[in-house]
Motif scaffolding. Structure first.
Motif, PDB file in Angstrom:
ATOM      1  N   UNK A  35    -113.420  -7.324  17.785  1.00 16.79           N
ATOM      2  CA  UNK A  35    -114.131  -6.050  17.627  1.00 16.79           C
ATOM      3  C   UNK A  35    -114.192  -5.615  16.169  1.00 16.79           C
ATOM      4  N   UNK A  36    -113.144  -5.925  15.399  1.00 18.99           N
ATOM      5  CA  UNK A  36    -113.123  -5.499  14.001  1.00 18.99           C
ATOM      6  C   UNK A  36    -114.056  -6.332  13.144  1.00 18.99           C
ATOM      7  N   UNK A  67    -101.834  -9.560  16.425  1.00 18.90           N
ATOM      8  CA  UNK A  67    -102.922  -8.686  16.844  1.00 18.90           C
ATOM      9  C   UNK A  67    -103.441  -9.210  18.166  1.00 18.90           C
ATOM     10  N   UNK A  68    -104.230  -8.380  18.840  1.00 21.35           N
ATOM     11  CA  UNK A  68    -104.840  -8.892  20.057  1.00 21.35           C
ATOM     12  C   UNK A  68    -106.179  -9.525  19.699  1.00 21.35           C
ATOM     13  N   UNK A  77    -121.501  -7.754  19.378  1.00 21.19           N
ATOM     14  CA  UNK A  77    -120.097  -7.343  19.482  1.00 21.19           C
ATOM     15  C   UNK A  77    -119.674  -6.992  20.897  1.00 21.19           C
ATOM     16  N   UNK A  78    -120.465  -6.123  21.560  1.00 25.73           N
ATOM     17  CA  UNK A  78    -120.042  -5.668  22.876  1.00 25.73           C
ATOM     18  C   UNK A  78    -119.856  -6.835  23.840  1.00 25.73           C
ATOM     19  N   UNK A 133    -104.861 -15.607  24.725  1.00 26.62           N
ATOM     20  CA  UNK A 133    -104.627 -14.232  24.277  1.00 26.62           C
ATOM     21  C   UNK A 133    -103.153 -14.003  23.959  1.00 26.62           C
ATOM     22  N   UNK A 134    -102.275 -14.610  24.727  1.00 27.26           N
ATOM     23  CA  UNK A 134    -100.834 -14.481  24.441  1.00 27.26           C
ATOM     24  C   UNK A 134    -100.511 -15.179  23.129  1.00 27.26           C
ATOM     25  N   UNK A 184    -101.437 -13.120  20.120  1.00 28.93           N
ATOM     26  CA  UNK A 184    -100.431 -12.097  19.792  1.00 28.93           C
ATOM     27  C   UNK A 184     -99.342 -12.715  18.917  1.00 28.93           C
ATOM     28  N   UNK A 224    -116.676  -9.011  22.827  1.00 28.41           N
ATOM     29  CA  UNK A 224    -115.405  -8.360  23.168  1.00 28.41           C
ATOM     30  C   UNK A 224    -115.177  -8.432  24.679  1.00 28.41           C
ATOM     31  N   UNK A 252    -108.976  -9.235  21.225  1.00 23.77           N
ATOM     32  CA  UNK A 252    -110.113  -8.327  21.325  1.00 23.77           C
ATOM     33  C   UNK A 252    -110.185  -7.376  20.137  1.00 23.77           C
ATOM     34  N   UNK A 253    -109.024  -7.044  19.594  1.00 25.85           N
ATOM     35  CA  UNK A 253    -109.034  -6.136  18.446  1.00 25.85           C
ATOM     36  C   UNK A 253    -109.622  -6.843  17.224  1.00 25.85           C
ATOM     37  N   UNK A 308    -112.157 -10.574  26.855  1.00 24.05           N
ATOM     38  CA  UNK A 308    -111.236  -9.726  27.621  1.00 24.05           C
ATOM     39  C   UNK A 308    -111.264 -10.034  29.113  1.00 24.05           C
ATOM     40  N   UNK A 309    -112.130 -10.938  29.516  1.00 26.18           N
ATOM     41  CA  UNK A 309    -112.320 -11.149  30.946  1.00 26.18           C
ATOM     42  C   UNK A 309    -111.134 -11.842  31.606  1.00 26.18           C
TER      43      UNK A 309
END
Lengths: 331, 266
Positions: free
Chosen positions: B88-89, B81-82, B96-97, B72-73, B76, B100, B84-85, B104-105
């Motif tokens: 989700x997009x 962007x993240x 999707x749910x 995740x780092x 970025x 995401x 998860x973003x 994010x866990x």
């Protein structure tokens, strides 16, 4: 800007070996004094507790705790609750904890309490930086042997869960880059969903819980420009409910945290809010972050200083601790 | 005087080109830091679309909590962007749910489990899967909560109880129509079997080119992690050694590179 006032004679813990040594000596002295106070009873010298702890920053406090544990075999904070008055004791406890531990403690407490504590979870998730929020998640693992998101998910349902779990799990991009076209299209989506009264729609949740703060700010500015009202104004048009209140507070925390905190303080001081511990929480969690900005906002909104109102609303050691933390003169 | 030359077989030329491209891709992936690898793999999967979403599940569920944080780092840094973003997009379907939530866990990694909660969660999962026709389990709030927030140790206990409640291993109760859910459960509960299957499918003669990429991806990303266990499981499931199968199916430098990676611990 933080309001914490650290005496000039206390050196910041830094690279310089001599400064490190001095910082260590200071921590040893502080730990010894605290041990002495504790042996006579925590309640015997609250003034000294305040003058030591309230004027040390997070790194210094951590060092004191560490030294204390090594010298006396137990945590400085253990049994604190048995002897101090509840508000003062809570302020000392929260203040002395390392910031990520503190947030983990507050979050865990919030998952066990009733619905008004959803606010605490949202507040922590939205007003901490991405990096700090992740440190909270790490502290949560260490302290509670489970993940923050697992506890939040387990203790919430429906729309609240839909909003809060992604909020506490977010690791938002922290750059200033903004995509203007995206801001425009997402402002449109938000407006559509709100007009349809679909407040917990997946798209609203997606935008609020994943976009960077800079991007969100741009989106909400476009919203205002394009539709004439701020998003929170539109969100107030329907009959109010707890979820809508939380949604508006979320948006405030993500875009204007000092305004959010000002309101929380104002309601708490005037005893209008339902969040009894808000005053302690806001002061201890923001003293090292943006308390000066919050004080400015408070003065702007209320025409009196926060110090005055805190002094009017609280008393004794609790009052002195709070005032010391918000940087009022010299406590 | 006429000059004759023997034209090279078109098919062979194609094979050679593919072998070099695969070799190049494997080397480039290997050279990257694991976090960058994972971030780029997720980005690529999002661009390719639904048939590649399994890769997102793979990364979110088989990496340790710290490795996923690292990815995740890196995301970025690389893409502004993240993760998860972006997920989700780009994803609009029912998955999707869950996806995401999975990326994010930050799962607890200790041994402590809650036996009672595990029992009741096994029942919740069993019911959700049984009622699958009425309500898609992949969108069920409780299914998502359990699979995306619980620790892996806790989930092992949940699976154990699931077997007692329903009689089957959980992923056997899920079929291809619940592919993402099935892969999630497999990755969380039996990652080595999952990886073995991906490898085997990648080496199938008629496999789609996306499936074939699984060979490079799994070998490169697991070589330093749990390749030993994957090799054992592969032997268990398919009766041949992984190295032998790779030598049979791959060519040239690409083959040699993969075999070197999987025999490093010998």
């Amino acid at each position: 800007m933080a309001s914490l006032k650290v005496p000039a004679s206390v050196p910041p813990p830094h690279e310089d070996a001599e400064q490190l040594h001095k910082a260590f000596e200071d921590a040893v002295l502080a730990a010894n004094i605290l041990f002495f106070i504790r042996s006579s009873g925590w309640g015997t010298n609250e003034g000294l507790i305040i003058s030591i702890l309230a004027h040390r920053n997070a790194a210094q406090r951590n060092l004191i705790r560490q030294v204390y544990t090594e010298a006396h075999g137990q945590d400085l904070l253990k049994d604190l609750d048995k002897e101090l008055s509840s508000d003062f004791e809570r302020a000392v406890l929260l203040w002395t904890l390392d910031p990520s531990e503190r947030d983990a403690y507050l979050a865990n407490e919030a998952t066990k309490r009733l619905t008004s504590s959803n606010w605490v979870l949202m507040e922590i998730a939205c007003t901490r930086s991405s990096h700090d929020l992740f440190k909270v998640r790490q502290a949560y693992h260490a302290r509670y042997k489970k993940s923050l998101e697992e506890d939040v998910a387990y203790h919430t349902t429906g729309d609240f869960r839909k909003l809060l779990v992604p909020l506490v799990s977010a690791f938002r991009y922290e750059g200033e880059e903004v995509n203007t076209m995206l801001a425009k299209s997402e402002a449109k989506i938000l407006h559509e969903k709100i007009s349809d009264k679909a407040y917990s729609d997946e798209e609203i949740i997606r935008i609020l819980t994943t976009r960077s703060k800079a991007q969100l700010n741009a989106t909400l500015n476009h919203y205002n420009n394009a539709f004439g009202n701020s998003i929170n104004k539109n969100l107030k048009e329907d009959a109010d409910n707890d979820f809508l209140k939380l949604l508006r507070a979320t948006i405030k925390c993500l875009t204007y945290p000092e305004k959010y905190f000002e309101k929380l303080l104002r309601l708490s001081i005037k005893k209008l809010g339902t969040d009894e511990w808000a005053l302690t929480r806001v002061v201890t969690t923001r003293a090292e972050v943006d308390m000066e900005r919050i004080k400015e906002e408070y003065h702007r909104r209320n025409s009196v200083t926060l110090d005055r109102d805190i002094a009017g609303d609280t008393s004794g050691d609790y009052e002195r601790m709070l005032l010391a933390l918000i940087g009022h003169g010299d406590a | 005087m006429s000059v004759h030359f023997e034209r090279w077989n078109d098919h062979c030329v194609r094979l050679l080109k593919h072998e070099f491209v695969r070799f190049k891709n494997a080397l480039v992936l290997w050279a990257m830091h694991p976090w960058e690898r994972d971030a780029r793999l997720v980005k690529e999967a999002l661009k390719k679309g639904p048939q590649s979403y399994g890769v997102i599940v793979e990364i979110a569920c088989t990496r340790s909590s710290e490795e996923l944080l690292g990815a995740r780092k890196a995301y970025h840094s690389l893409f502004d962007q993240s993760i998860e973003e972006d997920v989700a997009t780009h994803i609009h379907g029912s998955e999707r749910k869950l996806l995401v939530a999975l990326v994010s866990a930050y799962r607890y990694e200790g041994p402590k489990v809650k036996e009672d909660a595990a029992k009741s969660e096994a029942k919740i999962l069993a019911n959700a899967i049984k009622n699958g026709l009425k309500k898609n389990p992949i969108e069920d709030e409780e299914v998502i909560r359990i699979l995306s927030t619980r620790s892996k140790a806790h989930l092992k206990i949940v699976y154990k109880h699931y077997k007692e409640v329903s009689g089957n291993i959980i992923h056997e109760d899920l079929d291809v129509s619940d592919l993402i859910l099935k892969e999630t459960v497999e990755c969380l509960c039996s990652p080595h079997a999952y990886f073995s299957k991906v490898l085997d499918e990648a080496m199938g003669s008629d496999s789609h080119k996306n499936t074939k990429k699984g060979l490079t991806r799994v070998i490169v990303t697991r070589a330093d992690v749990d390749m030993k266990e994957i090799k054992e499981e592969y032997m268990n499931l398919f009766g041949v050694s992984l190295s032998k199968k790779i030598e049979e199916k791959a060519n040239g430098n690409y083959r040699d590179f993969l075999v070197t990676l999987i025999t490093r611990d010998n």
